[in-house]
Design a protein around this motif. Sequence first.
Motif, PDB file in Angstrom:
ATOM      1  N   VAL A  66       3.323   5.990  -5.700  1.00 13.46           N
ATOM      2  CA  VAL A  66       2.907   6.046  -7.121  1.00 13.46           C
ATOM      3  C   VAL A  66       1.699   7.104  -7.462  1.00 13.46           C
ATOM      4  O   VAL A  66       2.011   7.841  -8.634  1.00 13.46           O
ATOM      5  CB  VAL A  66       2.609   4.711  -7.904  1.00 13.46           C
ATOM      6  N   VAL A  67       0.639   7.046  -6.811  1.00 15.81           N
ATOM      7  CA  VAL A  67      -0.497   7.716  -6.985  1.00 15.81           C
ATOM      8  C   VAL A  67      -0.050   9.072  -6.746  1.00 15.81           C
ATOM      9  O   VAL A  67      -0.893  10.005  -7.419  1.00 15.81           O
ATOM     10  CB  VAL A  67      -1.347   6.967  -6.120  1.00 15.81           C
ATOM     11  N   THR A  68       0.679   9.415  -5.548  1.00 20.42           N
ATOM     12  CA  THR A  68       0.833  10.775  -5.429  1.00 20.42           C
ATOM     13  C   THR A  68       2.268  11.337  -6.050  1.00 20.42           C
ATOM     14  O   THR A  68       2.513  12.298  -5.600  1.00 20.42           O
ATOM     15  CB  THR A  68       1.067  10.835  -3.773  1.00 20.42           C
ATOM     16  N   ARG A  69       2.659  10.609  -6.957  1.00 23.63           N
ATOM     17  CA  ARG A  69       3.965  10.929  -7.869  1.00 23.63           C
ATOM     18  C   ARG A  69       5.142  11.284  -6.963  1.00 23.63           C
ATOM     19  O   ARG A  69       5.874  12.002  -7.208  1.00 23.63           O
ATOM     20  CB  ARG A  69       3.514  12.150  -8.633  1.00 23.63           C
ATOM     21  N   ARG A  70       5.074  10.402  -5.529  1.00 25.37           N
ATOM     22  CA  ARG A  70       6.191  10.752  -5.044  1.00 25.37           C
ATOM     23  C   ARG A  70       7.450   9.781  -5.332  1.00 25.37           C
ATOM     24  O   ARG A  70       8.737   9.558  -5.174  1.00 25.37           O
ATOM     25  CB  ARG A  70       5.836  10.353  -3.398  1.00 25.37           C
ATOM     26  N   ALA A  71       7.044   8.778  -6.185  1.00 21.16           N
ATOM     27  CA  ALA A  71       7.933   7.680  -6.755  1.00 21.16           C
ATOM     28  C   ALA A  71       7.523   7.464  -8.032  1.00 21.16           C
ATOM     29  O   ALA A  71       6.214   7.193  -8.406  1.00 21.16           O
ATOM     30  CB  ALA A  71       8.157   6.543  -5.878  1.00 21.16           C
ATOM     31  N   ALA A  72       8.368   7.145  -9.145  1.00 20.89           N
ATOM     32  CA  ALA A  72       8.006   6.617 -10.471  1.00 20.89           C
ATOM     33  C   ALA A  72       8.041   5.192 -10.441  1.00 20.89           C
ATOM     34  O   ALA A  72       8.785   4.511  -9.801  1.00 20.89           O
ATOM     35  CB  ALA A  72       8.637   7.184 -11.299  1.00 20.89           C
ATOM     36  N   LEU A  73       7.280   4.628 -11.460  1.00 19.71           N
ATOM     37  CA  LEU A  73       7.493   3.280 -11.846  1.00 19.71           C
ATOM     38  C   LEU A  73       8.660   2.949 -12.193  1.00 19.71           C
ATOM     39  O   LEU A  73       9.070   3.750 -13.494  1.00 19.71           O
ATOM     40  CB  LEU A  73       6.272   2.879 -12.725  1.00 19.71           C
ATOM     41  N   PRO A  74       9.497   1.800 -12.179  1.00 19.53           N
ATOM     42  CA  PRO A  74      10.562   1.685 -12.979  1.00 19.53           C
ATOM     43  C   PRO A  74      10.425   1.127 -14.313  1.00 19.53           C
ATOM     44  O   PRO A  74       9.146   0.624 -14.819  1.00 19.53           O
ATOM     45  CB  PRO A  74      11.183   0.388 -12.104  1.00 19.53           C
ATOM     46  N   SER A  75      11.343   1.243 -15.232  1.00 17.50           N
ATOM     47  CA  SER A  75      11.164   0.962 -16.569  1.00 17.50           C
ATOM     48  C   SER A  75      10.618  -0.678 -16.885  1.00 17.50           C
ATOM     49  O   SER A  75      11.178  -1.360 -15.735  1.00 17.50           O
ATOM     50  CB  SER A  75      12.478   1.370 -17.496  1.00 17.50           C
ATOM     51  N   ALA A  76      10.483  -1.019 -17.966  1.00 18.60           N
ATOM     52  CA  ALA A  76      10.243  -2.559 -18.113  1.00 18.60           C
ATOM     53  C   ALA A  76      11.419  -3.223 -18.129  1.00 18.60           C
ATOM     54  O   ALA A  76      11.372  -4.452 -17.545  1.00 18.60           O
ATOM     55  CB  ALA A  76       9.476  -3.013 -19.330  1.00 18.60           C
TER      56      ALA A  76
ATOM     57  N   PRO B  21       0.891  -1.284  -0.048  1.00 23.09           N
ATOM     58  CA  PRO B  21       0.058  -0.011   0.034  1.00 23.09           C
ATOM     59  C   PRO B  21       0.914   1.291   0.241  1.00 23.09           C
ATOM     60  O   PRO B  21       0.418   2.296  -0.544  1.00 23.09           O
ATOM     61  CB  PRO B  21      -0.890  -0.187   1.161  1.00 23.09           C
ATOM     62  N   ILE B  22       1.910   1.303   0.904  1.00 22.96           N
ATOM     63  CA  ILE B  22       2.852   2.386   0.668  1.00 22.96           C
ATOM     64  C   ILE B  22       3.429   2.567  -0.666  1.00 22.96           C
ATOM     65  O   ILE B  22       3.463   3.908  -1.344  1.00 22.96           O
ATOM     66  CB  ILE B  22       4.075   2.259   1.663  1.00 22.96           C
ATOM     67  N   ALA B  23       3.881   1.662  -1.239  1.00 22.38           N
ATOM     68  CA  ALA B  23       4.398   1.651  -2.773  1.00 22.38           C
ATOM     69  C   ALA B  23       3.385   2.409  -3.708  1.00 22.38           C
ATOM     70  O   ALA B  23       3.583   3.038  -4.601  1.00 22.38           O
ATOM     71  CB  ALA B  23       4.888   0.326  -3.230  1.00 22.38           C
TER      72      ALA B  23
END
Length: 342
Positions: A61-71, A55-57
Motif C-alpha cells: 500500500v505504501v509503495t502503491r503496488r496495491a490499493a486499499l479495497p473499498s469500504a 508487513p507485506i500488505a
Amino acid sequence: MSERNAPNLWLGMICGVLAAIGYSLTNICLRSLTGLDPIWVSFFKAIPTVTLFGPIAIWQVVTRRAALPSASSVGILIAAAISSQLLGNALLQWSFGVIGVAMSVPLCLGGMIVVGVFISKWFLQEHLTRWQTWGTGSLVLALVVLSMAGGGAVQSVVDEKSRWWLTAVGILAPISSGVSYAFLSIAIRRGVSREASMFMTTALICAIGMIILGPLSLITAGVEKIAQTTWPQYGVLLVAGLLNAGAFVALTLSFRYAPVIVGNAANSLQNPLSALAGVYLFHEADSINLKIGVALTVLGVVLMGLRDKPRSGENDRHAKNTHDGETESSPRTNSPVELETS
C-alpha cells in the motif's frame, strides 16, 4: 503475463504437492492439539499469518503496488471472515477431536466445493460444465459414504460408545466449515479480489480472526485453562500457523503457473495424506467407507478441473477471431479452491 509468471506445468504441480503436504502437516499439528480449546487454537494459528503477511500488505500500500479495497468490499470480507473463523476454523478444529482428521478433511473439502459450485451457478450466474456436474456428483456421494463411517470414527476418537447425536454433529461440523469457506471464497472473488492483493486479503481475514477469537477464547477456555498451555504445545501451534501460511502461498503459486486441474489434483493429495495420518498416527477408525469416501473426494476434485471440449463450430469461431486479431473472452467457473487464492 510476465516471464516470471509464465506457465510451467511441472512447477505448478510441485507447488500443488507442497501445498497438500503443508496443509496435511498443519492438520496433523492441529489434530495433536485437540485437548486444547478449539477457539484458542484457531486464534493462535492466525498469528503467524498476520505477522508474515501484514508487513507485506502494508508495504504494498505504501509503495502503491496495491490499493486499499473499498469500504463496501471490506464490509463484505469482514462478515465472511467472521463466519469462516467461527464456523470454519474453530468448528473444524473441534471436529478433529470428535471424528478425527481422517474424516474431517475430506468432509470439509467436499462440502466447500459442492456449495461453492452451486453458489457460483445461482448467485454469480456462472455456467456449470459437464465435468463439474460429474465432479459435484462424486463429491456428494463421497459425503454420503464418509457419513456412513461416522459412528466408528467417533468411537475411535472419543474412546466411548458413540451417541447418535454426537456422530451427527461430528459429521455436520466439518461440512459446515466447508460451507463457510465456500462463502468466504465467493466474497473474496466478488468483492475484494480485484481491489486488494493476496497478502492484504489474507492478512485482513486472519487479523479479523484474532480480533474475534482472542476475546472469545477467554470465555470458552478461560484464563486458567489458557495458562495451562505448555511450551511444547505453543511450539506446535506456531509450526501449524507457519505451515498453514506456507501452504497457502504454495497453492497460490500452483494456480499461477499451472492449469486449475493440476493445482486441484495435487492439492487433493491432502485427503489421503490426512487419512493415513489419522489412521496410523492417531489410531482413528479405518473402514472401507473411509477409503471409498477419500477416493471419491479426490476424484471429484480432479473432475472439477476438467474442461469440456469445444464444439467444432466454437473452434471455427475462435480461429476466425484469432485471425481477425480479436480476443475472445468467456467466463469460466473457478473452483472454490482457486477462489481462496484470488
